[in-house]
Motif scaffolding. Sequence first.
Motif, PDB file in Angstrom:
ATOM      1  N   ALA A   1     -19.821  -6.836   5.345  1.00 50.62           N
ATOM      2  CA  ALA A   1     -18.605  -6.057   5.598  1.00 50.62           C
ATOM      3  C   ALA A   1     -18.089  -6.371   6.997  1.00 50.62           C
ATOM      4  O   ALA A   1     -18.841  -6.423   7.956  1.00 50.62           O
ATOM      5  CB  ALA A   1     -18.914  -4.572   5.471  1.00 50.62           C
ATOM      6  N   GLY A   2     -16.804  -6.646   7.067  1.00 53.65           N
ATOM      7  CA  GLY A   2     -16.172  -6.780   8.364  1.00 53.65           C
ATOM      8  C   GLY A   2     -16.043  -8.163   8.935  1.00 53.65           C
ATOM      9  O   GLY A   2     -15.571  -8.308  10.048  1.00 53.65           O
ATOM     10  N   GLY A   3     -16.433  -9.217   8.247  1.00 59.89           N
ATOM     11  CA  GLY A   3     -16.100 -10.438   8.939  1.00 59.89           C
ATOM     12  C   GLY A   3     -16.724 -11.715   8.471  1.00 59.89           C
ATOM     13  O   GLY A   3     -17.586 -11.750   7.627  1.00 59.89           O
ATOM     14  N   GLY A   4     -16.241 -12.761   9.095  1.00 60.40           N
ATOM     15  CA  GLY A   4     -16.761 -14.085   8.888  1.00 60.40           C
ATOM     16  C   GLY A   4     -16.128 -14.875   7.773  1.00 60.40           C
ATOM     17  O   GLY A   4     -16.506 -16.015   7.553  1.00 60.40           O
ATOM     18  N   PHE A   5     -15.155 -14.313   7.060  1.00 61.15           N
ATOM     19  CA  PHE A   5     -14.654 -14.993   5.870  1.00 61.15           C
ATOM     20  C   PHE A   5     -13.969 -16.315   6.189  1.00 61.15           C
ATOM     21  O   PHE A   5     -14.229 -17.318   5.528  1.00 61.15           O
ATOM     22  CB  PHE A   5     -13.694 -14.094   5.078  1.00 61.15           C
ATOM     23  N   VAL A   6     -13.098 -16.357   7.188  1.00 61.07           N
ATOM     24  CA  VAL A   6     -12.288 -17.559   7.428  1.00 61.07           C
ATOM     25  C   VAL A   6     -13.163 -18.760   7.768  1.00 61.07           C
ATOM     26  O   VAL A   6     -13.043 -19.818   7.149  1.00 61.07           O
ATOM     27  CB  VAL A   6     -11.224 -17.306   8.520  1.00 61.07           C
ATOM     28  N   GLY A   7     -14.060 -18.606   8.717  1.00 60.66           N
ATOM     29  CA  GLY A   7     -14.927 -19.724   9.093  1.00 60.66           C
ATOM     30  C   GLY A   7     -15.829 -20.152   7.962  1.00 60.66           C
ATOM     31  O   GLY A   7     -15.981 -21.344   7.667  1.00 60.66           O
ATOM     32  N   TYR A   8     -16.424 -19.180   7.288  1.00 63.45           N
ATOM     33  CA  TYR A   8     -17.312 -19.455   6.167  1.00 63.45           C
ATOM     34  C   TYR A   8     -16.555 -20.160   5.047  1.00 63.45           C
ATOM     35  O   TYR A   8     -17.013 -21.169   4.501  1.00 63.45           O
ATOM     36  CB  TYR A   8     -17.918 -18.137   5.684  1.00 63.45           C
ATOM     37  N   ALA A   9     -15.357 -19.670   4.720  1.00 60.96           N
ATOM     38  CA  ALA A   9     -14.547 -20.272   3.653  1.00 60.96           C
ATOM     39  C   ALA A   9     -14.122 -21.686   4.014  1.00 60.96           C
ATOM     40  O   ALA A   9     -14.187 -22.595   3.175  1.00 60.96           O
ATOM     41  CB  ALA A   9     -13.324 -19.403   3.356  1.00 60.96           C
ATOM     42  N   LEU A  10     -13.705 -21.910   5.235  1.00 63.14           N
ATOM     43  CA  LEU A  10     -13.335 -23.270   5.650  1.00 63.14           C
ATOM     44  C   LEU A  10     -14.525 -24.212   5.501  1.00 63.14           C
ATOM     45  O   LEU A  10     -14.375 -25.356   5.069  1.00 63.14           O
ATOM     46  CB  LEU A  10     -12.817 -23.280   7.087  1.00 63.14           C
ATOM     47  N   GLY A  11     -15.708 -23.716   5.836  1.00 61.79           N
ATOM     48  CA  GLY A  11     -16.913 -24.532   5.704  1.00 61.79           C
ATOM     49  C   GLY A  11     -17.237 -24.874   4.271  1.00 61.79           C
ATOM     50  O   GLY A  11     -17.438 -26.049   3.927  1.00 61.79           O
ATOM     51  N   PHE A  12     -17.276 -23.865   3.378  1.00 58.55           N
ATOM     52  CA  PHE A  12     -17.646 -24.194   1.998  1.00 58.55           C
ATOM     53  C   PHE A  12     -16.562 -24.984   1.293  1.00 58.55           C
ATOM     54  O   PHE A  12     -16.849 -25.804   0.430  1.00 58.55           O
ATOM     55  CB  PHE A  12     -18.158 -22.990   1.192  1.00 58.55           C
ATOM     56  N   LEU A  13     -15.299 -24.816   1.686  1.00 58.40           N
ATOM     57  CA  LEU A  13     -14.241 -25.638   1.096  1.00 58.40           C
ATOM     58  C   LEU A  13     -14.335 -27.092   1.561  1.00 58.40           C
ATOM     59  O   LEU A  13     -14.123 -28.020   0.773  1.00 58.40           O
ATOM     60  CB  LEU A  13     -12.865 -25.055   1.428  1.00 58.40           C
ATOM     61  N   ALA A  14     -14.671 -27.302   2.829  1.00 54.77           N
ATOM     62  CA  ALA A  14     -14.803 -28.673   3.345  1.00 54.77           C
ATOM     63  C   ALA A  14     -15.940 -29.412   2.647  1.00 54.77           C
ATOM     64  O   ALA A  14     -15.780 -30.563   2.209  1.00 54.77           O
ATOM     65  CB  ALA A  14     -15.029 -28.644   4.859  1.00 54.77           C
ATOM     66  N   THR A  15     -17.094 -28.771   2.529  1.00 52.86           N
ATOM     67  CA  THR A  15     -18.223 -29.423   1.853  1.00 52.86           C
ATOM     68  C   THR A  15     -17.925 -29.623   0.374  1.00 52.86           C
ATOM     69  O   THR A  15     -18.274 -30.660  -0.201  1.00 52.86           O
ATOM     70  CB  THR A  15     -19.515 -28.615   2.054  1.00 52.86           C
ATOM     71  N   THR A  16     -17.256 -28.660  -0.236  1.00 47.21           N
ATOM     72  CA  THR A  16     -16.871 -28.806  -1.634  1.00 47.21           C
ATOM     73  C   THR A  16     -15.985 -30.030  -1.818  1.00 47.21           C
ATOM     74  O   THR A  16     -16.187 -30.824  -2.747  1.00 47.21           O
ATOM     75  CB  THR A  16     -16.145 -27.529  -2.124  1.00 47.21           C
ATOM     76  N   ALA A  17     -15.017 -30.211  -0.935  1.00 47.97           N
ATOM     77  CA  ALA A  17     -14.124 -31.375  -1.018  1.00 47.97           C
ATOM     78  C   ALA A  17     -14.912 -32.674  -0.879  1.00 47.97           C
ATOM     79  O   ALA A  17     -14.660 -33.644  -1.608  1.00 47.97           O
ATOM     80  CB  ALA A  17     -13.034 -31.291   0.051  1.00 47.97           C
ATOM     81  N   LEU A  18     -15.888 -32.703   0.024  1.00 47.61           N
ATOM     82  CA  LEU A  18     -16.711 -33.913   0.193  1.00 47.61           C
ATOM     83  C   LEU A  18     -17.547 -34.189  -1.058  1.00 47.61           C
ATOM     84  O   LEU A  18     -17.680 -35.346  -1.485  1.00 47.61           O
ATOM     85  CB  LEU A  18     -17.608 -33.772   1.422  1.00 47.61           C
ATOM     86  N   LEU A  19     -18.109 -33.149  -1.650  1.00 47.43           N
ATOM     87  CA  LEU A  19     -18.912 -33.336  -2.863  1.00 47.43           C
ATOM     88  C   LEU A  19     -18.042 -33.778  -4.036  1.00 47.43           C
ATOM     89  O   LEU A  19     -18.452 -34.631  -4.834  1.00 47.43           O
ATOM     90  CB  LEU A  19     -19.673 -32.049  -3.213  1.00 47.43           C
ATOM     91  N   HIS A  20     -16.838 -33.230  -4.137  1.00 41.98           N
ATOM     92  CA  HIS A  20     -15.902 -33.691  -5.170  1.00 41.98           C
ATOM     93  C   HIS A  20     -15.569 -35.163  -4.962  1.00 41.98           C
ATOM     94  O   HIS A  20     -15.517 -35.939  -5.927  1.00 41.98           O
ATOM     95  CB  HIS A  20     -14.611 -32.880  -5.145  1.00 41.98           C
ATOM     96  N   SER A  21     -15.343 -35.552  -3.715  1.00 36.63           N
ATOM     97  CA  SER A  21     -15.030 -36.956  -3.416  1.00 36.63           C
ATOM     98  C   SER A  21     -16.187 -37.869  -3.800  1.00 36.63           C
ATOM     99  O   SER A  21     -15.977 -38.943  -4.368  1.00 36.63           O
ATOM    100  CB  SER A  21     -14.717 -37.128  -1.925  1.00 36.63           C
TER     101      SER A  21
END
Length: 192
Positions: free
Chosen positions: A137-157
């Motif tokens: 509760a209360g935080g960390g979403f933006v940094g965490y989301a940017l991280g898992f989206l970046a790794t997801t994009a690399l794995l898709h590639s």
Amino acid sequence: MNNTLRTLGTIAALTASASVSAHTGHGTETLLTGLAHPLGLDHLLAMVAVGVWSAAALPIGQRITGPATFMAALLAGALAGAAGLVLPGTEALIALSVVVFGAMLAFAQRIPARGGLVLVGLAALMHGLAHGAELPAGGGFVGYALGFLATTALLHSAGLGLGHAMLRLHGVAWRLLGAGVGVTGLVLLTRV
């Protein structure tokens, strides 16, 4: 062919050493933890499989559609999970998505593109719900989301590259890869 077999072997070794479930005992507050999160076995297999399937099942100019669908639905699911949406059995559905992706790989060129994309989106929603539900509760979403989206994009590639290389292989290689992913998904399902 040797490069493709080495790549498959590398993926198998990575998945064997990865954790069974990516949703236990890790932080969720930072970019770094977000970058590491998709390296859990269930996520890693799903993301790579989406890229491989897209390379086989979608026309050349549309192959990015599979990964883009996954990432959009992943983010939507994460936002819903962070907002408090909880579905019972999410972990089981994530493991089941790995089984489904195994079947999609085994029969990649026989599955209609639209149907496959719907399955990709539904699986990504489940993965996203798990991501979002883990947030404190209360935080960390933006940094965490940017991280898992970046790794997801690399794995898709990586999956797109592997899929492109596999296009020259006989259908047996596709069925073996699909069977391996599907069986791993069944093992994950028994451990939920």
